[in-house]
Write a protein that holds these residues in place. Structure first.
Motif, PDB file in Angstrom:
ATOM      1  N   ILE A  81      55.795  32.298  43.017  1.00  0.00           N
ATOM      2  CA  ILE A  81      56.719  31.006  42.837  1.00  0.00           C
ATOM      3  C   ILE A  81      56.300  29.700  43.700  1.00  0.00           C
TER       4      ILE A  81
ATOM      5  N   ASP B  29      55.460  39.528  32.587  1.00  0.00           N
ATOM      6  CA  ASP B  29      56.668  39.024  32.204  1.00  0.00           C
ATOM      7  C   ASP B  29      57.110  37.775  32.891  1.00  0.00           C
ATOM      8  N   GLU B  30      56.712  37.425  34.141  1.00  0.00           N
ATOM      9  CA  GLU B  30      57.193  36.226  34.714  1.00  0.00           C
ATOM     10  C   GLU B  30      56.112  35.205  35.290  1.00  0.00           C
ATOM     11  N   PHE B  31      54.873  35.798  35.458  1.00  0.00           N
ATOM     12  CA  PHE B  31      53.838  34.662  35.939  1.00  0.00           C
ATOM     13  C   PHE B  31      52.503  34.988  35.104  1.00  0.00           C
TER      14      PHE B  31
ATOM     15  N   LEU C 208      55.426  42.433  36.658  1.00  0.00           N
ATOM     16  CA  LEU C 208      55.861  41.316  37.371  1.00  0.00           C
ATOM     17  C   LEU C 208      55.187  39.965  36.599  1.00  0.00           C
TER      18      LEU C 208
ATOM     19  N   ALA D 109      56.782  37.989  44.086  1.00  0.00           N
ATOM     20  CA  ALA D 109      57.329  36.894  43.226  1.00  0.00           C
ATOM     21  C   ALA D 109      57.459  35.585  44.055  1.00  0.00           C
TER      22      ALA D 109
ATOM     23  N   THR E 164      57.337  43.659  45.049  1.00  0.00           N
ATOM     24  CA  THR E 164      57.246  42.920  43.937  1.00  0.00           C
ATOM     25  C   THR E 164      58.147  41.490  44.291  1.00  0.00           C
TER      26      THR E 164
END
Length: 254
Positions: free
Chosen positions: A39, A70-72, A67, A35, A31
């Motif tokens: 990014i 929540d973030e992407f 992942l 990530a 993960t």
């Protein structure tokens, strides 16, 4: 003439997971590197869980799903595999944006051929319908042999896309004449698929060096899924720089 598509890059995490699994340790982090790839601009993450869990483990899937959620949230999750009931339940539990169905034997080292769509049309129809009912886009692994009738059988399954197997093209890295032949096969196959209303993906042994020519011959290419070559480059250049190099090879301004 086909208007060139924006070709998205999905980073296949299997090789990273396989390296992790050499030791009973949590690194390299699947993960964490996923990530980093997102990014850096990758459009999604791909995994191909196999029954023996020799690379991606079933326990990785909820973590990758979380992942992205929540973030992407703009990124896509693609799960590949042979449509056994266990695999389909795994897909349904983790709700990827896309499921790519491959005709692999569980013992295969990697995917190395597409579906025989004439023979497997009736097997695939209910599977495709089941996944699409869940709101999951479906792609079927296909040989790039220019067989329009086979692709017509693929379209009859209800699939959204086909992913052309580019292994023969990637294997011609040191033979430009052979690579040109494979590119013509890919172009004919893509044109046939597009004429049938199928979206076009591609994957296997794609590199920074061979992607631009592939894009030129397959202007409607929507997505490439790349693992081995990208992971190998990441050992030399780092994940961030590697993703940028692959995005540039796909035609993105970096």
């Amino acid at each position: 003439m086909t208007e060139p598509a924006v070709t998205k890059l999905s980073v296949n995490l299997n090789a990273i997971a396989q390296l992790r699994n050499r030791r009973d340790l949590p690194w390299p982090s699947v993960t964490g590197l996923g990530a980093q790839a997102l990014i850096a601009g990758a459009h999604g993450l791909t995994v191909h869980p196999r029954p023996d869990e020799r690379h991606i483990r079933r326990s990785d899937l909820p973590e990758i799903r979380a992942l992205i959620d929540d973030e992407f949230p703009q990124a896509e999750f693609n799960i590949e595999g042979y449509p056994t009931e266990a695999f389909l339940q795994l897909v349904e539990a983790n709700q990827p944006d896309q499921a790519t169905l491959v005709p692999d034997d569980p013992a295969q080292a990697t995917s190395d051929h597409g579906w025989d769509f004439r023979r497997n049309r009736e097997l695939l129809k209910p599977v495709v319908a089941r996944l699409k009912k869940q709101g999951i886009r479906v792609s079927l692994f296909a040989d790039a042999d220019g067989d329009r009738d086979a692709l017509a059988a693929a379209a009859e399954t209800g699939t959204d896309r086909v992913e052309f197997y580019t292994g023969p093209y990637g294997g011609c890295y040191d033979d430009p004449k052979a690579a040109a032949v494979e590119l013509e096969n890919l172009q004919r196959s893509a044109e046939a698929a597009e004429g049938l209303g199928l979206g076009i993906n591609a994957g296997h042994d794609l590199t920074v060096a061979n992607l631009p020519a592939l894009k030129q011959h397959m202007p409607a290419l929507l997505e490439v899924s790349i693992g081995h070559g990208l992971t190998a480059d990441a050992l030399q250049y780092g994940m961030t720089e590697t993703v940028k190099r692959f995005l540039s090879a796909c035609g993105h301004d970096i």
